[in-house]
Enzyme design. Structure first.
Site, mmCIF file in Angstrom:
data_model
loop_
_atom_site.group_PDB
_atom_site.id
_atom_site.type_symbol
_atom_site.label_atom_id
_atom_site.label_comp_id
_atom_site.label_asym_id
_atom_site.label_seq_id
_atom_site.Cartn_x
_atom_site.Cartn_y
_atom_site.Cartn_z
ATOM 1 N N ARG A 184 0.839 -1.200 0.000
ATOM 2 C CA ARG A 184 0.000 0.000 0.000
ATOM 3 C C ARG A 184 0.875 1.252 0.000
ATOM 4 N NH1 ARG A 184 -5.256 -0.402 -1.634
ATOM 5 N NH2 ARG A 184 -6.433 -1.902 -0.404
ATOM 6 N N ARG A 204 13.392 -6.063 5.428
ATOM 7 C CA ARG A 204 12.296 -6.984 5.754
ATOM 8 C C ARG A 204 11.081 -6.778 4.858
ATOM 9 N NH1 ARG A 204 12.470 -8.832 11.719
ATOM 10 N NH2 ARG A 204 14.602 -8.354 12.344
ATOM 11 N N ARG A 260 -1.358 7.505 10.296
ATOM 12 C CA ARG A 260 -1.679 6.120 9.932
ATOM 13 C C ARG A 260 -2.903 6.115 9.034
ATOM 14 N NH1 ARG A 260 -3.354 1.090 10.144
ATOM 15 N NH2 ARG A 260 -5.271 0.676 11.295
ATOM 16 N N VAL A 261 -2.815 5.419 7.907
ATOM 17 C CA VAL A 261 -3.935 5.292 6.975
ATOM 18 C C VAL A 261 -4.207 3.805 6.789
ATOM 19 C CG1 VAL A 261 -3.735 7.486 5.761
ATOM 20 C CG2 VAL A 261 -2.251 5.615 5.085
ATOM 21 N N ASP A 321 -15.001 -3.680 6.658
ATOM 22 C CA ASP A 321 -15.765 -4.855 7.084
ATOM 23 C C ASP A 321 -16.749 -4.442 8.172
ATOM 24 O OD1 ASP A 321 -13.884 -7.324 6.021
ATOM 25 O OD2 ASP A 321 -12.693 -5.616 6.695
#
Length: 238
Positions: free
Chosen positions: A25, A44, A88-89, A205
């Site tokens: 993303r 990583r 933060r997204v 969700d």
């Protein structure tokens, strides 16, 4: 200087960093929304990029899943690479019938069943909250784009597959807007090291109805959230 988790140097990251959980993303955001992009981390597989948005330097960096992973990257970005603002997204699940799929949620505060903030706060409760100016700028950016947002408390869970579904009943009673896995620890790190932080999520969700966004719907809503985050940064510069 590089850390065990980020192979960059001071100056490689902008002072503002957008942080999705998924490193792919981060790559998508950089390639879709930024110009003059260069990759600044790949340790990583946690990809990081720096570019410009409407001429403003901005970085994007994945943070992985859960508070421990997110906290490592947030801390190092602040203390080792000079980040001042972390946004933060991500995505969240809804436990309320009035919070629908595709709603954009701004986490003004973050409850949690994690003990990380008690560890850093001498076993006392720490009110994990976003920076007010970042919240206000995000709301204003959403209004300018005619995107409805919900602002309030979210809940950061330790376990994705929770063994206690009754917890969702309590969340609904207390007005929790969304359930995710990072914000409470993310805000704690920002407070400890003197940075500003904000969490913006899209509802992907519905935990009650088991509805889920399609891949196409998820992408469209994700783009709207990123536009809010980026435009809010420009508002903060004014």
């Amino acid at each position: 200087m590089a850390t065990p988790h980020i192979n960059a140097e001071m100056g490689d990251f902008a002072d503002v960093v957008l942080m999705p959980g998924d490193p792919l993303r981060a790559k998508y955001i950089a390639e879709t929304f930024l110009e003059n992009v260069r990759q600044v981390n790949d340790v990583r597989g946690m990809l990081g990029f720096t570019g410009t948005y409407k001429g403003r330097p901005i970085s994007v960096m994945g943070h992985g899943m859960g508070i421990p992973s997110c906290s490592i990257y947030a801390k190092e970005l602040i203390t080792d690479f000079g980040a001042k603002v972390l946004i933060r997204v991500g995505s969240c699940g809804s436990v309320r019938h009035d919070v629908k799929l595709r709603d954009v949620v701004i986490g003004m505060g973050a409850c949690t069943d994690s003990k990380v903030n008690r560890i850093r706060f001498k076993d006392h409760d720490f009110a994990a909250i976003a920076d007010f100016d970042l919240v206000r700028n995000a709301v204003d950016a959403a209004k300018a784009k005619n995107i409805n947002v919900r602002v309030g408390n979210i809940f950061s869970v330790e376990l994705f597959y929770t063994p206690d579904p009754q917890l969702f009943d309590i969340m609904e009673k207390y007005g929790i807007l969304g359930v995710e896995m990072e914000a409470a620890g993310f805000y704690g790190v920002a407070a400890e090291y003197g940075a500003k932080a904000l969490t913006i999520c899209t509802v992907s969700d519905h935990i009650r109805t088991h509805e889920k966004l399609t891949a196409e719907e998820r992408q469209t809503t994700f783009n709207e959230m990123i536009e809010i985050a980026l435009e809010s940064v420009l508002l903060g510069d004014k």
